[in-house]
Design a protein around this motif. Sequence first.
Motif, PDB file in Angstrom:
ATOM      1  N   SER A 152       0.814  -1.203   0.000  1.00  0.00           N
ATOM      2  CA  SER A 152       0.000   0.000   0.000  1.00  0.00           C
ATOM      3  C   SER A 152       0.857   1.265   0.000  1.00  0.00           C
ATOM      4  CB  SER A 152      -0.929   0.015   1.214  1.00  0.00           C
ATOM      5  OG  SER A 152      -1.718   1.187   1.217  1.00  0.00           O
ATOM      6  N   PHE A 153       1.931   1.260   0.775  1.00  0.00           N
ATOM      7  CA  PHE A 153       2.781   2.442   0.892  1.00  0.00           C
ATOM      8  C   PHE A 153       3.984   2.396  -0.052  1.00  0.00           C
ATOM      9  CE2 PHE A 153       0.199   2.598   4.622  1.00  0.00           C
ATOM     10  CZ  PHE A 153      -0.023   3.943   4.817  1.00  0.00           C
ATOM     11  N   GLN A 154       4.006   1.391  -0.922  1.00  0.00           N
ATOM     12  CA  GLN A 154       5.050   1.215  -1.937  1.00  0.00           C
ATOM     13  C   GLN A 154       6.440   1.302  -1.319  1.00  0.00           C
ATOM     14  OE1 GLN A 154       4.021   3.992  -5.043  1.00  0.00           O
ATOM     15  NE2 GLN A 154       1.977   3.133  -5.227  1.00  0.00           N
ATOM     16  N   ILE A 155       6.632   0.553  -0.241  1.00  0.00           N
ATOM     17  CA  ILE A 155       7.920   0.502   0.449  1.00  0.00           C
ATOM     18  C   ILE A 155       8.722  -0.641  -0.156  1.00  0.00           C
ATOM     19  CG2 ILE A 155       9.049   0.065   2.669  1.00  0.00           C
ATOM     20  CD1 ILE A 155       6.553   1.416   3.964  1.00  0.00           C
TER      21      ILE A 155
ATOM     22  N   SER B 227       6.243   8.253   3.475  1.00  0.00           N
ATOM     23  CA  SER B 227       5.608   7.401   2.457  1.00  0.00           C
ATOM     24  C   SER B 227       4.109   7.655   2.413  1.00  0.00           C
ATOM     25  CB  SER B 227       5.856   5.925   2.767  1.00  0.00           C
ATOM     26  OG  SER B 227       7.224   5.636   2.742  1.00  0.00           O
ATOM     27  N   MET B 228       3.550   7.562   1.202  1.00  0.00           N
ATOM     28  CA  MET B 228       2.112   7.767   1.028  1.00  0.00           C
ATOM     29  C   MET B 228       1.459   6.477   0.581  1.00  0.00           C
ATOM     30  SD  MET B 228       1.728  11.457  -0.671  1.00  0.00           S
ATOM     31  CE  MET B 228       1.556  12.838   0.396  1.00  0.00           C
ATOM     32  N   GLY B 229       0.260   6.265   1.092  1.00  0.00           N
ATOM     33  CA  GLY B 229      -0.517   5.084   0.740  1.00  0.00           C
ATOM     34  C   GLY B 229      -1.986   5.393   0.931  1.00  0.00           C
ATOM     35  N   ALA B 230      -2.776   4.363   1.201  1.00  0.00           N
ATOM     36  CA  ALA B 230      -4.205   4.565   1.431  1.00  0.00           C
ATOM     37  C   ALA B 230      -4.715   3.496   2.382  1.00  0.00           C
ATOM     38  CB  ALA B 230      -4.971   4.526   0.117  1.00  0.00           C
TER      39      ALA B 230
ATOM     40  N   CYS C 121      -5.211  -1.695   4.919  1.00  0.00           N
ATOM     41  CA  CYS C 121      -4.482  -0.928   3.899  1.00  0.00           C
ATOM     42  C   CYS C 121      -5.037  -1.274   2.517  1.00  0.00           C
ATOM     43  CB  CYS C 121      -2.994  -1.271   3.943  1.00  0.00           C
ATOM     44  SG  CYS C 121      -2.195  -0.763   5.461  1.00  0.00           S
ATOM     45  N   LEU C 122      -5.147  -0.269   1.660  1.00  0.00           N
ATOM     46  CA  LEU C 122      -5.654  -0.488   0.309  1.00  0.00           C
ATOM     47  C   LEU C 122      -4.521  -0.862  -0.644  1.00  0.00           C
ATOM     48  CD1 LEU C 122      -8.092   2.534  -0.069  1.00  0.00           C
ATOM     49  CD2 LEU C 122      -8.675   0.185   0.465  1.00  0.00           C
ATOM     50  N   LYS C 123      -4.835  -1.717  -1.594  1.00  0.00           N
ATOM     51  CA  LYS C 123      -3.867  -2.107  -2.624  1.00  0.00           C
ATOM     52  C   LYS C 123      -3.676  -0.943  -3.597  1.00  0.00           C
ATOM     53  CE  LYS C 123      -5.320  -6.871  -2.278  1.00  0.00           C
ATOM     54  NZ  LYS C 123      -5.995  -7.999  -2.899  1.00  0.00           N
ATOM     55  N   PRO C 124      -2.531  -0.902  -4.281  1.00  0.00           N
ATOM     56  CA  PRO C 124      -2.294   0.201  -5.236  1.00  0.00           C
ATOM     57  C   PRO C 124      -3.393   0.336  -6.296  1.00  0.00           C
ATOM     58  CG  PRO C 124      -0.247  -0.943  -4.805  1.00  0.00           C
ATOM     59  CD  PRO C 124      -1.333  -1.729  -4.108  1.00  0.00           C
ATOM     60  N   LYS C 125      -3.967  -0.754  -6.753  1.00  0.00           N
ATOM     61  CA  LYS C 125      -5.047  -0.671  -7.754  1.00  0.00           C
ATOM     62  C   LYS C 125      -6.280   0.021  -7.178  1.00  0.00           C
ATOM     63  CE  LYS C 125      -3.839  -4.706 -10.521  1.00  0.00           C
ATOM     64  NZ  LYS C 125      -4.259  -6.042 -10.975  1.00  0.00           N
ATOM     65  N   GLN C 126      -6.570  -0.218  -5.911  1.00  0.00           N
ATOM     66  CA  GLN C 126      -7.725   0.412  -5.265  1.00  0.00           C
ATOM     67  C   GLN C 126      -7.485   1.907  -5.024  1.00  0.00           C
ATOM     68  OE1 GLN C 126      -7.563  -2.319  -1.926  1.00  0.00           O
ATOM     69  NE2 GLN C 126      -9.559  -3.174  -2.487  1.00  0.00           N
ATOM     70  N   GLN C 127      -6.229   2.304  -4.897  1.00  0.00           N
ATOM     71  CA  GLN C 127      -5.889   3.699  -4.643  1.00  0.00           C
ATOM     72  C   GLN C 127      -6.094   4.586  -5.865  1.00  0.00           C
ATOM     73  OE1 GLN C 127      -1.986   4.134  -2.885  1.00  0.00           O
ATOM     74  NE2 GLN C 127      -2.244   2.260  -1.689  1.00  0.00           N
ATOM     75  N   ALA C 128      -6.086   3.993  -7.044  1.00  0.00           N
ATOM     76  CA  ALA C 128      -6.204   4.763  -8.288  1.00  0.00           C
ATOM     77  C   ALA C 128      -7.517   5.542  -8.355  1.00  0.00           C
ATOM     78  CB  ALA C 128      -6.067   3.836  -9.488  1.00  0.00           C
ATOM     79  N   ALA C 129      -8.573   5.039  -7.727  1.00  0.00           N
ATOM     80  CA  ALA C 129      -9.884   5.690  -7.775  1.00  0.00           C
ATOM     81  C   ALA C 129     -10.008   6.842  -6.773  1.00  0.00           C
ATOM     82  CB  ALA C 129     -10.975   4.659  -7.510  1.00  0.00           C
ATOM     83  N   LEU C 130      -9.055   6.985  -5.874  1.00  0.00           N
ATOM     84  CA  LEU C 130      -9.132   8.029  -4.850  1.00  0.00           C
ATOM     85  C   LEU C 130      -8.710   9.387  -5.409  1.00  0.00           C
ATOM     86  CD1 LEU C 130      -7.594   6.175  -1.782  1.00  0.00           C
ATOM     87  CD2 LEU C 130      -9.991   6.629  -2.225  1.00  0.00           C
TER      88      LEU C 130
END
Length: 160
Positions: free
Chosen positions: A81-84, A98-101, A127-136
């Motif tokens: 989620s935080f692309q660490i 770090s940024m995530g959702a 924590c949201l997956k990167p694909k789910q973050q795209a809609a935010l």
Amino acid sequence: MDYWKSQPNLHKEHNFIEIPEGSHRVQITNVDRQVFSKSKKRCYEITLKVSGQHGLLWYYLWYDPNDMLRTDKKFSEFYDSFQIKNRSTRSYKKWIGSMGAVYVNHDYEKRDNCEYEYEYAAKVGFCLKPKQQAALPPWRDASAEQEEIPPVASVELPFI
């Protein structure tokens, strides 16, 4: 003798605004290791700043040596989620910034030092997956937005 007459319209009361339930972009502002005294459980206490909100959230990333499958799953979700990229917990202070959702739930929790009182609180659900973050919506820093302060009317104050 002069007496003070309260004029409540002169001050603005700031009420606590709860972070709404749902998905939010967040940024890590602090990370600390914790060991809870009663249970002896270890975790990382992660402080999160929420996009467009003035409040903070705390996320507890638990380490459970008795359930390594669940621990590995939770840490993997967090890292994704935080692309660490560096997935070592030794570099946990490098997570700051770090940024995530996350998804925020509202739940009741027991108040400190009070056996029967509970308060409604916003908590990190997952924590949201990167694909789910795209809609935010994109990140919005609420602390950078200036709060408009209305002009104060002239008032005669009593002096002793």
